[in-house]
Design a protein around this motif. Structure first.
Motif, PDB file in Angstrom:
ATOM      1  N   LEU A 165     -20.745  -5.531 -33.486  1.00 54.73           N
ATOM      2  CA  LEU A 165     -21.500  -6.763 -33.248  1.00 54.73           C
ATOM      3  C   LEU A 165     -20.708  -7.815 -32.471  1.00 54.73           C
ATOM      4  CD1 LEU A 165     -23.205  -7.163 -36.757  1.00 54.73           C
ATOM      5  CD2 LEU A 165     -24.168  -6.150 -34.675  1.00 54.73           C
ATOM      6  N   ILE A 166     -19.483  -7.483 -32.059  1.00 56.50           N
ATOM      7  CA  ILE A 166     -18.684  -8.438 -31.278  1.00 56.50           C
ATOM      8  C   ILE A 166     -19.390  -8.711 -29.950  1.00 56.50           C
ATOM      9  CG2 ILE A 166     -16.507  -8.815 -30.059  1.00 56.50           C
ATOM     10  CD1 ILE A 166     -15.149  -7.066 -32.187  1.00 56.50           C
ATOM     11  N   GLN A 167     -19.529 -10.010 -29.622  1.00 48.46           N
ATOM     12  CA  GLN A 167     -20.185 -10.432 -28.382  1.00 48.46           C
ATOM     13  C   GLN A 167     -19.203 -11.205 -27.511  1.00 48.46           C
ATOM     14  OE1 GLN A 167     -23.151 -12.402 -30.971  1.00 48.46           O
ATOM     15  NE2 GLN A 167     -24.659 -11.697 -29.466  1.00 48.46           N
ATOM     16  N   LEU A 168     -19.253 -10.946 -26.219  1.00 46.60           N
ATOM     17  CA  LEU A 168     -18.335 -11.604 -25.280  1.00 46.60           C
ATOM     18  C   LEU A 168     -18.372 -13.133 -25.364  1.00 46.60           C
ATOM     19  CD1 LEU A 168     -18.679  -9.408 -22.073  1.00 46.60           C
ATOM     20  CD2 LEU A 168     -16.775  -9.467 -23.674  1.00 46.60           C
ATOM     21  N   PRO A 169     -19.544 -13.770 -25.474  1.00 43.99           N
ATOM     22  CA  PRO A 169     -19.543 -15.242 -25.515  1.00 43.99           C
ATOM     23  C   PRO A 169     -18.831 -15.826 -26.734  1.00 43.99           C
ATOM     24  CG  PRO A 169     -21.735 -14.405 -24.985  1.00 43.99           C
ATOM     25  CD  PRO A 169     -20.918 -13.238 -25.435  1.00 43.99           C
ATOM     26  N   HIS A 170     -18.569 -14.991 -27.729  1.00 50.56           N
ATOM     27  CA  HIS A 170     -17.936 -15.483 -28.955  1.00 50.56           C
ATOM     28  C   HIS A 170     -16.473 -15.046 -29.075  1.00 50.56           C
ATOM     29  CE1 HIS A 170     -21.741 -17.071 -30.371  1.00 50.56           C
ATOM     30  NE2 HIS A 170     -22.303 -15.927 -30.021  1.00 50.56           N
ATOM     31  N   ILE A 171     -15.875 -14.701 -27.926  1.00 49.82           N
ATOM     32  CA  ILE A 171     -14.447 -14.375 -27.867  1.00 49.82           C
ATOM     33  C   ILE A 171     -13.741 -15.488 -27.104  1.00 49.82           C
ATOM     34  CG2 ILE A 171     -12.689 -12.747 -27.075  1.00 49.82           C
ATOM     35  CD1 ILE A 171     -14.853 -10.573 -27.096  1.00 49.82           C
ATOM     36  N   THR A 172     -12.708 -16.054 -27.682  1.00 52.30           N
ATOM     37  CA  THR A 172     -11.906 -17.070 -26.988  1.00 52.30           C
ATOM     38  C   THR A 172     -10.437 -16.681 -27.053  1.00 52.30           C
ATOM     39  OG1 THR A 172     -11.759 -18.422 -28.996  1.00 52.30           O
ATOM     40  CG2 THR A 172     -13.518 -18.952 -27.436  1.00 52.30           C
ATOM     41  N   PHE A 173      -9.724 -16.991 -25.989  1.00 49.51           N
ATOM     42  CA  PHE A 173      -8.287 -16.715 -25.926  1.00 49.51           C
ATOM     43  C   PHE A 173      -7.504 -18.023 -25.924  1.00 49.51           C
ATOM     44  CE2 PHE A 173      -8.135 -12.185 -25.310  1.00 49.51           C
ATOM     45  CZ  PHE A 173      -9.364 -11.873 -24.752  1.00 49.51           C
ATOM     46  N   SER A 174      -6.359 -17.993 -26.591  1.00 51.26           N
ATOM     47  CA  SER A 174      -5.435 -19.131 -26.596  1.00 51.26           C
ATOM     48  C   SER A 174      -4.040 -18.587 -26.350  1.00 51.26           C
ATOM     49  CB  SER A 174      -5.491 -19.862 -27.939  1.00 51.26           C
ATOM     50  OG  SER A 174      -4.987 -19.022 -28.975  1.00 51.26           O
ATOM     51  N   GLU A 175      -3.048 -19.442 -26.385  1.00 48.24           N
ATOM     52  CA  GLU A 175      -1.675 -18.987 -26.193  1.00 48.24           C
ATOM     53  C   GLU A 175      -1.223 -18.058 -27.312  1.00 48.24           C
ATOM     54  OE1 GLU A 175       0.541 -19.250 -23.745  1.00 48.24           O
ATOM     55  OE2 GLU A 175      -1.039 -20.187 -22.560  1.00 48.24           O
ATOM     56  N   SER A 176      -1.829 -18.199 -28.489  1.00 43.85           N
ATOM     57  CA  SER A 176      -1.382 -17.389 -29.634  1.00 43.85           C
ATOM     58  C   SER A 176      -2.149 -16.085 -29.789  1.00 43.85           C
ATOM     59  CB  SER A 176      -1.490 -18.201 -30.930  1.00 43.85           C
ATOM     60  OG  SER A 176      -2.806 -18.675 -31.109  1.00 43.85           O
ATOM     61  N   GLY A 177      -3.365 -15.994 -29.227  1.00 45.01           N
ATOM     62  CA  GLY A 177      -4.112 -14.756 -29.378  1.00 45.01           C
ATOM     63  C   GLY A 177      -5.588 -14.922 -29.089  1.00 45.01           C
ATOM     64  N   ALA A 178      -6.376 -13.966 -29.564  1.00 48.10           N
ATOM     65  CA  ALA A 178      -7.822 -13.962 -29.359  1.00 48.10           C
ATOM     66  C   ALA A 178      -8.536 -14.223 -30.678  1.00 48.10           C
ATOM     67  CB  ALA A 178      -8.262 -12.619 -28.789  1.00 48.10           C
ATOM     68  N   THR A 179      -9.516 -15.097 -30.640  1.00 47.61           N
ATOM     69  CA  THR A 179     -10.361 -15.362 -31.801  1.00 47.61           C
ATOM     70  C   THR A 179     -11.752 -14.831 -31.501  1.00 47.61           C
ATOM     71  OG1 THR A 179      -9.107 -17.344 -32.393  1.00 47.61           O
ATOM     72  CG2 THR A 179     -11.330 -17.134 -33.312  1.00 47.61           C
ATOM     73  N   ILE A 180     -12.281 -14.041 -32.437  1.00 45.72           N
ATOM     74  CA  ILE A 180     -13.604 -13.439 -32.279  1.00 45.72           C
ATOM     75  C   ILE A 180     -14.473 -13.909 -33.428  1.00 45.72           C
ATOM     76  CG2 ILE A 180     -14.912 -11.291 -32.142  1.00 45.72           C
ATOM     77  CD1 ILE A 180     -12.262  -9.911 -31.298  1.00 45.72           C
ATOM     78  N   ASN A 181     -15.491 -14.688 -33.107  1.00 49.04           N
ATOM     79  CA  ASN A 181     -16.438 -15.140 -34.123  1.00 49.04           C
ATOM     80  C   ASN A 181     -17.652 -14.223 -34.108  1.00 49.04           C
ATOM     81  OD1 ASN A 181     -14.990 -17.497 -35.053  1.00 49.04           O
ATOM     82  ND2 ASN A 181     -15.495 -18.431 -33.083  1.00 49.04           N
ATOM     83  N   ILE A 182     -17.998 -13.689 -35.261  1.00 52.39           N
ATOM     84  CA  ILE A 182     -19.152 -12.797 -35.378  1.00 52.39           C
ATOM     85  C   ILE A 182     -20.387 -13.645 -35.675  1.00 52.39           C
ATOM     86  CG2 ILE A 182     -20.124 -10.797 -36.546  1.00 52.39           C
ATOM     87  CD1 ILE A 182     -17.549 -10.200 -34.988  1.00 52.39           C
ATOM     88  N   ALA A 183     -21.294 -13.712 -34.706  1.00 54.21           N
ATOM     89  CA  ALA A 183     -22.474 -14.571 -34.847  1.00 54.21           C
ATOM     90  C   ALA A 183     -23.674 -13.833 -35.431  1.00 54.21           C
ATOM     91  CB  ALA A 183     -22.848 -15.158 -33.487  1.00 54.21           C
ATOM     92  N   LEU A 184     -23.736 -12.517 -35.196  1.00 53.65           N
ATOM     93  CA  LEU A 184     -24.879 -11.738 -35.674  1.00 53.65           C
ATOM     94  C   LEU A 184     -24.712 -11.382 -37.151  1.00 53.65           C
ATOM     95  CD1 LEU A 184     -25.252  -9.389 -32.582  1.00 53.65           C
ATOM     96  CD2 LEU A 184     -26.678 -11.347 -33.172  1.00 53.65           C
ATOM     97  N   PRO A 185     -25.818 -11.218 -37.877  1.00 48.61           N
ATOM     98  CA  PRO A 185     -25.721 -10.880 -39.309  1.00 48.61           C
ATOM     99  C   PRO A 185     -25.006  -9.549 -39.531  1.00 48.61           C
ATOM    100  CG  PRO A 185     -27.956 -11.543 -38.722  1.00 48.61           C
ATOM    101  CD  PRO A 185     -27.214 -11.387 -37.433  1.00 48.61           C
TER     102      PRO A 185
END
Length: 200
Positions: A42-62
């Motif tokens: 359920l990982i979606q591209l619009p809910h992936i963000t990158f920072s200097e420390s790593g990648a954060t993936i927020n799961i928006a779908l149930p």
């Protein structure tokens, strides 16, 4: 919004086939997050963000355990600059870049099947990929399946000294959950702590 940061690639990583890259990425994300394969599908591209420390993936779908008042999972993949061959955040960046040309504009799921017409990969497909990776690694897949990764990662993290609270938070269990103690805390046959313990 997806934001690109500098990638930390090794020559061997950048020239990996798309199949090898896909299977490695799926398996490593399963290991360092200890989440169900359904969640990874359920990982979606619009809910992936990158920072200097790593990648954060927020799961928006149930997901399987979604319910009112319960927060959705948020996965964190730290950059491992000392071990680029195991850097899941870097592999994620590379996968997004390598699949961009094949990705239909209407598909925002991260993982795509490996042949045309390219479409979102199901949780069953991700399970097959993980199983194939385990088999290629010499693991007996008649005994250990895709869901065994969740067992192995959480148990190994505990043996490396990761707290039960961190394990629960990483794997998506509530702080009151007894699931880990009952079903996952078996011998093996803060952000990034879990990943570092599993990969380190």
């Amino acid at each position: 919004m997806l934001r690109s940061e500098p990638m930390y690639l090794t020559p061997s990583t950048d020239h990996t086939s798309i199949r090898e890259l896909t299977l490695k990425l799926v398996t490593l994300i399963a290991l360092v997050t200890a989440h169900r394969v359904q969640t990874l599908s359920l990982i979606q591209l619009p809910h992936i963000t990158f920072s200097e420390s790593g990648a954060t993936i927020n799961i928006a779908l149930p997901i399987k355990t979604s319910r009112k008042g319960c927060p959705q999972p948020s996965l964190f993949l730290p950059f491992f600059r000392d071990k680029p061959e195991l850097c899941v955040a870097t592999l994620l960046q590379l996968y997004i870049r390598r699949t961009a040309a094949h990705r239909p504009p209407e598909i925002d799921r991260l993982f795509l099947i490996l042949q045309r017409p390219f479409k979102s990969a199901s949780s069953q497909t991700l399970s097959r990929w993980i199983k194939a990776t385990l088999k290629d690694s010499g693991i007996n897949t008649k005994v250990f399946r895709a869901h065994s990764v969740r067992h192995a990662a959480t148990s190994h993290a505990k043996r490396q000294g990761v707290s039960i609270d961190t394990i629960r938070a990483t794997a998506g269990w509530s702080q009151q959950s007894a699931v880990f103690a009952q079903f996952y805390d078996r011998p093996l046959s803060s952000e990034g702590v879990f990943s570092a313990a599993v990969l380190g």
